[in-house]
Design an enzyme around this catalytic site. Structure first.
Site, PDB file in Angstrom:
ATOM      1  N   ASP A 252       0.822  -1.212   0.000  1.00  0.00           N
ATOM      2  CA  ASP A 252       0.000   0.000   0.000  1.00  0.00           C
ATOM      3  C   ASP A 252       0.854   1.259   0.000  1.00  0.00           C
ATOM      4  O   ASP A 252       0.311   2.368  -0.105  1.00  0.00           O
ATOM      5  CB  ASP A 252      -0.956   0.005   1.195  1.00  0.00           C
ATOM      6  CG  ASP A 252      -0.228  -0.065   2.525  1.00  0.00           C
ATOM      7  OD1 ASP A 252       0.457  -1.073   2.764  1.00  0.00           O
ATOM      8  OD2 ASP A 252      -0.335   0.879   3.328  1.00  0.00           O
ATOM      9  N   ASN A 253       2.178   1.104   0.104  1.00  0.00           N
ATOM     10  CA  ASN A 253       3.083   2.250   0.020  1.00  0.00           C
ATOM     11  C   ASN A 253       3.859   2.276  -1.292  1.00  0.00           C
ATOM     12  O   ASN A 253       4.854   2.992  -1.404  1.00  0.00           O
ATOM     13  CB  ASN A 253       4.081   2.226   1.187  1.00  0.00           C
ATOM     14  CG  ASN A 253       3.409   2.425   2.528  1.00  0.00           C
ATOM     15  OD1 ASN A 253       2.320   2.990   2.598  1.00  0.00           O
ATOM     16  ND2 ASN A 253       4.029   1.958   3.586  1.00  0.00           N
TER      17      ASN A 253
END
Length: 488
Positions: A252-253
């Site tokens: 998610d980063n």
């Protein structure tokens, strides 16, 4: 363009509530403008003189919205430390909308804007400490020529926020061409929303992957995976070349377009250490400096799995197999440039590896060594380089320099020209953690001048700026390996 003339479009929010939720920001009651970034104003087509407009305090904390803005919390999921987490999303940030200027579209994302449906047990806030770190890191990476999100403005407050201790809240407006993460694709795949996944593939290809118009979803998904694999390989190679450790490379980063994204417990190397871990929550070293290329490949495998509804296993494997050669090629090129080598030779990889081993054994400052090497002209003794090593390692450096001298002789290049080129590849100023901490402590006392000074230096990291020499110094021992958490 004047600040009052800025009007946002909202292509992503228009996709509907499958993609997220419309949410009103929770503004600060007494916002304070800490800094407005003139370089990003110019990028967005806003007159840099507008940085002094009083309206920034309200716009930068969501108390007032830009014309046309429809704040939107994006929904996504992702793998965190290798474990899938279905509960993720914009828990403290809102996509305000997009500025279209000069044929490009830039998204504005307000971080620290309050609770959203995806906040879980969080308060939806960011603190001054972490916000300053992201604000500076964006400009540091971009100044080094590494793809990154940018930061438009930084707003402080007196609002109390609890992290490891009581701190004050802050917000920043992050700027990027896209805020779509690997985790967006994972969300639609794991929740079996294949039509939404098809839409996301299509709009991402339309914006960023040339030649995909009119292709089937499977063909677009393949083109997108190849595009993201190549971009991600080039990105991690650039991190390794400058000594940047991201610290929390969850899916998610990871940006789908290959920007450095979501700055948390990051660090630039001081003394060279390939095993360096900057996140004190990373007990296994999953995100250690030397592990970053492998972790990025792991994340790409997770992305590939999310696209497997449209791509065969054989094609997925073929796409991912381009990663390692791309990393090796990009890293080798960047390191040759750092060493002042214009031509490629078979022994260059060994020459570089031998130098890194010497730096590691001698606990030598990575940035200071390469900057000093950029001034090297074959002199003996090579005092500027020897001074960076303990005497026990001087003979090792002398041996390496003999190999380096012979390699440079085969280049048959002009020494002064080589030095000039190396000085544009080896920065003088980097965002060391002790400098970030120094700026944070001043800001917590209401002094924002050090922050603005460092931001300007990081935007031109290769310039000498002799009046600011102190900002290029090695850290004291107490300033090395400062503990950093995900709340950083």
């Amino acid at each position: 363009m004047k600040l009052s003339e800025v009007t946002l479009s909202h292509h992503y929010a228009d996709l509907g509530d499958v993609f997220g939720a419309l949410v009103a920001p929770t503004p600060f009651s007494q916002p304070q403008v800490i800094d407005v970034n003139p370089a990003v104003l110019q990028l967005l087509g806003i007159d840099p003189n507008e940085k002094s407009e009083p309206a920034w305090a309200q716009l930068g904390c969501g108390a007032k919205l830009f014309n046309g803005s429809r704040p939107f919390a994006m929904k996504y999921t992702g793998h965190q430390f290798g474990v899938y987490n279905p509960e993720l999303g914009d828990g403290r940030a809102l996509l305000l909308g997009e500025i279209e200027t000069g044929g490009q579209r830039w998204e504005l994302h307000l971080k620290g804007a309050g609770k959203t449906p995806y906040s879980r047990f969080g308060d939806g806030r960011a603190v001054l400490r972490s916000t300053i770190r992201e604000y500076l890191a964006c400009e540091a990476l971009y100044g080094l020529g590494i793809p990154s999100t940018r930061a438009l403005c930084l707003i402080g407050s007196d609002e109390r926020v609890t992290r490891e201790k009581i701190e004050t809240g802050a917000m920043l407006i992050r700027v990027a061409e896209s805020h779509v993460r690997f985790g967006h694709f994972e969300y639609f795949f794991y929740t079996k929303q294949l039509e939404a996944l098809r839409t996301l593939i299509g709009i991402t290809c339309q914006r960023f992957v040339p030649g995909t118009e009119g292709l089937t979803t499977g063909e677009q998904a393949e083109a997108l995976l190849r595009f993201t694999t190549r971009r991600s390989a080039e990105l991690v190679a650039s991190w390794q070349s400058v000594g940047f450790a991201h610290g929390v490379l969850n899916t998610d980063n990871m940006s789908i377009i290959g920007d450095t994204f979501d700055y948390g417990p990051y660090a630039f190397l001081d003394d060279y250490d390939s095993t360096f871990i900057c996140n004190h929550s990373d007990h296994t070293g999953r995100y250690a400096f030397e592990q970053q290329p492998g972790v990025v490949l792991w994340n790409l495998n997770a992305l590939a799995h999310a696209l497997s509804a449209f791509i065969s296993v054989e094609v997925l494997r073929d796409c991912l197999e381009q990663f390692e050669p791309a990393v090796s090629e990009a890293y080798a090129h960047r390191m040759r440039v750092k060493l002042g080598l214009a031509q490629e030779e078979a022994g260059d990889q060994a020459l570089c590896a031998d130098l890194l081993q010497l730096l590691q054994q001698g606990q030598v400052d990575y940035t200071l060594f390469f900057r000093a090497l950029a001034h090297y002209r074959g002199e003996r003794p090579a005092s500027a380089l020897l001074d960076l090593l303990k005497p026990a390692h001087h003979s090792g450096l002398e041996q390496w320099l003999q190999h380096y001298d012979r390699r440079l002789a085969r280049e048959n290049s002009d020494t002064r020209e080589r030095n000039r080129a190396m000085l544009t590849a080896n920065p003088k100023y980097i965002l060391r953690n002790y400098l970030a901490q120094k700026v944070i402590e001043a800001a917590e006392e209401g002094d924002y001048h050090p922050l603005r000074t460092l931001r300007q230096l990081l935007q031109s990291p290769f310039a000498e700026n002799p009046e600011h020499e102190v900002w290029a110094s090695a850290p004291p021992e107490s300033g090395k390996r400062l503990p950093l958490s995900c709340s950083s």
